[in-house]
Design a protein around this motif. Structure first.
Motif, PDB file in Angstrom:
ATOM      1  N   SER A 190      55.256  37.341  36.913  1.00 33.28           N
ATOM      2  CA  SER A 190      54.029  36.825  36.315  1.00 33.28           C
ATOM      3  C   SER A 190      54.207  36.633  34.823  1.00 33.28           C
ATOM      4  CB  SER A 190      52.875  37.800  36.575  1.00 33.28           C
ATOM      5  OG  SER A 190      51.720  37.416  35.865  1.00 33.28           O
ATOM      6  N   THR A 191      53.514  35.633  34.295  1.00 35.99           N
ATOM      7  CA  THR A 191      53.532  35.409  32.855  1.00 35.99           C
ATOM      8  C   THR A 191      52.554  36.336  32.134  1.00 35.99           C
ATOM      9  OG1 THR A 191      51.875  33.651  33.044  1.00 35.99           O
ATOM     10  CG2 THR A 191      54.197  32.995  33.143  1.00 35.99           C
ATOM     11  N   ARG A 192      51.744  37.043  32.899  1.00 33.06           N
ATOM     12  CA  ARG A 192      50.784  37.994  32.334  1.00 33.06           C
ATOM     13  C   ARG A 192      51.485  39.272  31.910  1.00 33.06           C
ATOM     14  NH1 ARG A 192      45.989  37.891  35.326  1.00 33.06           N
ATOM     15  NH2 ARG A 192      45.508  39.981  34.554  1.00 33.06           N
ATOM     16  N   GLY A 193      50.783  40.077  31.158  1.00 34.14           N
ATOM     17  CA  GLY A 193      51.282  41.386  30.779  1.00 34.14           C
ATOM     18  C   GLY A 193      50.928  42.430  31.823  1.00 34.14           C
ATOM     19  N   PRO A 194      51.064  43.723  31.474  1.00 39.53           N
ATOM     20  CA  PRO A 194      50.788  44.802  32.426  1.00 39.53           C
ATOM     21  C   PRO A 194      49.375  44.800  32.988  1.00 39.53           C
ATOM     22  CG  PRO A 194      52.064  45.633  30.577  1.00 39.53           C
ATOM     23  CD  PRO A 194      51.667  44.230  30.219  1.00 39.53           C
ATOM     24  N   ASP A 195      48.436  44.136  32.296  1.00 40.19           N
ATOM     25  CA  ASP A 195      47.070  44.091  32.821  1.00 40.19           C
ATOM     26  C   ASP A 195      46.993  43.332  34.145  1.00 40.19           C
ATOM     27  OD1 ASP A 195      47.582  41.657  31.244  1.00 40.19           O
ATOM     28  OD2 ASP A 195      45.493  41.171  31.720  1.00 40.19           O
ATOM     29  N   TRP A 196      48.040  42.564  34.493  1.00 44.33           N
ATOM     30  CA  TRP A 196      48.090  41.855  35.780  1.00 44.33           C
ATOM     31  C   TRP A 196      47.884  42.828  36.944  1.00 44.33           C
ATOM     32  CZ3 TRP A 196      52.567  40.817  39.364  1.00 44.33           C
ATOM     33  CH2 TRP A 196      52.314  39.739  40.221  1.00 44.33           C
ATOM     34  N   PHE A 197      48.411  44.039  36.781  1.00 46.66           N
ATOM     35  CA  PHE A 197      48.337  45.023  37.856  1.00 46.66           C
ATOM     36  C   PHE A 197      46.975  45.711  37.947  1.00 46.66           C
ATOM     37  CE2 PHE A 197      52.883  44.614  36.964  1.00 46.66           C
ATOM     38  CZ  PHE A 197      53.379  44.429  38.250  1.00 46.66           C
ATOM     39  N   THR A 198      46.053  45.326  37.076  1.00 49.68           N
ATOM     40  CA  THR A 198      44.696  45.874  37.146  1.00 49.68           C
ATOM     41  C   THR A 198      43.693  44.867  37.710  1.00 49.68           C
ATOM     42  OG1 THR A 198      44.008  45.209  34.916  1.00 49.68           O
ATOM     43  CG2 THR A 198      45.223  47.288  35.121  1.00 49.68           C
ATOM     44  N   ASP A 199      44.160  43.670  38.069  1.00 50.47           N
ATOM     45  CA  ASP A 199      43.242  42.641  38.578  1.00 50.47           C
ATOM     46  C   ASP A 199      42.422  43.146  39.759  1.00 50.47           C
ATOM     47  OD1 ASP A 199      44.063  40.827  36.695  1.00 50.47           O
ATOM     48  OD2 ASP A 199      45.219  39.575  38.081  1.00 50.47           O
ATOM     49  N   VAL A 200      43.068  43.860  40.669  1.00 58.28           N
ATOM     50  CA  VAL A 200      42.373  44.318  41.868  1.00 58.28           C
ATOM     51  C   VAL A 200      41.199  45.218  41.507  1.00 58.28           C
ATOM     52  CG1 VAL A 200      44.068  46.178  42.193  1.00 58.28           C
ATOM     53  CG2 VAL A 200      42.635  45.455  44.115  1.00 58.28           C
ATOM     54  N   TYR A 201      41.341  46.025  40.473  1.00 57.42           N
ATOM     55  CA  TYR A 201      40.237  46.894  40.073  1.00 57.42           C
ATOM     56  C   TYR A 201      39.048  46.070  39.582  1.00 57.42           C
ATOM     57  CZ  TYR A 201      37.437  50.141  37.308  1.00 57.42           C
ATOM     58  OH  TYR A 201      36.398  50.869  36.766  1.00 57.42           O
ATOM     59  N   HIS A 202      39.321  45.038  38.819  1.00 54.01           N
ATOM     60  CA  HIS A 202      38.241  44.248  38.228  1.00 54.01           C
ATOM     61  C   HIS A 202      37.612  43.272  39.220  1.00 54.01           C
ATOM     62  CE1 HIS A 202      39.075  45.871  34.277  1.00 54.01           C
ATOM     63  NE2 HIS A 202      40.349  45.570  34.420  1.00 54.01           N
ATOM     64  N   LEU A 203      38.339  42.883  40.272  1.00 55.66           N
ATOM     65  CA  LEU A 203      37.874  41.835  41.168  1.00 55.66           C
ATOM     66  C   LEU A 203      37.471  42.319  42.553  1.00 55.66           C
ATOM     67  CD1 LEU A 203      40.535  39.113  40.267  1.00 55.66           C
ATOM     68  CD2 LEU A 203      38.173  39.259  39.453  1.00 55.66           C
ATOM     69  N   ALA A 204      37.899  43.494  42.961  1.00 54.99           N
ATOM     70  CA  ALA A 204      37.588  43.981  44.307  1.00 54.99           C
ATOM     71  C   ALA A 204      36.331  44.857  44.271  1.00 54.99           C
ATOM     72  CB  ALA A 204      38.752  44.786  44.875  1.00 54.99           C
ATOM     73  N   PRO A 205      35.322  44.532  45.062  1.00 53.60           N
ATOM     74  CA  PRO A 205      34.102  45.356  45.077  1.00 53.60           C
ATOM     75  C   PRO A 205      34.352  46.808  45.459  1.00 53.60           C
ATOM     76  CG  PRO A 205      33.738  43.265  46.196  1.00 53.60           C
ATOM     77  CD  PRO A 205      35.205  43.353  45.929  1.00 53.60           C
ATOM     78  N   GLY A 206      35.357  47.056  46.303  1.00 52.25           N
ATOM     79  CA  GLY A 206      35.605  48.411  46.771  1.00 52.25           C
ATOM     80  C   GLY A 206      36.506  49.236  45.875  1.00 52.25           C
TER      81      GLY A 206
END
Length: 267
Positions: A190-206
């Protein structure tokens, strides 16, 4: 107690090997089904498995077809579908639970690391963008995703061409889930930084909680094994933090962290 069970899987082309680790005492323990990262196998992740078993969980670990121990040829016709076969492996383990031991089938968690986190996430409700495939399994009551793949918009060209499944849609992930990420985990996909691995926290309701580990790279301090050669950020304190927090989350108890090695967020 540890044993290996082999499940015939003619539709898979290779029988499914599962390592079953159970506590020394107690009847009907709760279950964690664990999906390994790329190239790993059922025999990895002992720092986590040993801790979970010592705290009363049974842990079942299938070996997926991408494992180095399987040594699947790159041109094997199954290769493009390994991501689907991985999810089917976890479903097969769940199907076999009543025959594999006396477990608490009302307390079943799924967990995974790296590619295994994306695999586990599919059973928690995540999907792949553009595909109408729902792998959600209602038998699962909670999840733990470690270094989980982020969204696919910023994949490098090679990953976009060859790993089309790395476009998760987290909107359907509604099962209570703990996310673990390292703030120094820079993916080459990914061209993103380490925050890429936090996407699931911000986008998943559960996704209810996010544990961020200071200085943690992709092996998160060494969770893949004791003295694992691929670990570039070996740090027993990070591993101990993951052991404590994941166990407390799976037990449904209060989460306490060491603020010197990480931070905890919740929704």
């Amino acid at each position: 107690m540890r044993t290996t069970v082999v499940i015939p899987a003619p539709d898979r082309g290779t029988d499914l090997q599962i390592r079953v680790s159970t506590p020394a005492t107690g009847d009907s323990p709760p279950v964690i089904v664990f999906s390994h990262g790329f190239g790993e196998s059922k025999d990895g992740y002992d720092p986590l498995v040993d801790h979970w078993v010592a705290n009363g969980f049974a842990v079942l670990q299938p070996t997926h077809l991408d494992s180095r121990s399987v040594n699947l040829a790159p041109d094997d016709p199954r290769t493009p579908d390994i991501w689907r076969i991985r999810a089917a492996d976890l479903t097969r383990v769940l199907d076999e639970l009543p025959r594999l031991g006396r477990f608490d089938l009302d307390r079943v968690a799924v967990a995974g690391h790296s590619w295994g986190a994306q695999t586990a996430g599919m059973l928690l409700g995540a999907r792949v963008v553009g595909l109408d495939e729902d792998w959600t399994d209602p038998r699962i009551t909670t999840g733990v995703l470690l270094a989980a793949t982020g969204t696919g918009e910023e994949l490098v060209p090679f990953a976009a061409e060859h790993f089309g499944f790395m476009r998760p849609d987290f909107a359907g992930l509604k099962t209570p889930t703990l996310i673990v990420a390292g703030d120094a985990d820079q993916s080459q996909l990914s061209t993103r930084g380490p925050d890429w691995f936090t996407d699931v926290y911000h986008l998943a309701p559960g996704a209810t909680h996010l544990l961020t580990l200071f200085g943690g790279e992709h092996s998160l301090g060494g969770i893949t094994g004791y003295n694992a050669t691929e670990t570039t950020d070996e740090n027993p304190a990070r591993v101990a933090q993951i052991q404590r927090v994941t166990t407390a989350y799976l037990q449904g108890t209060d989460l306490a962290i060491d603020g010197s090695t990480g931070k905890l967020e919740s929704k």
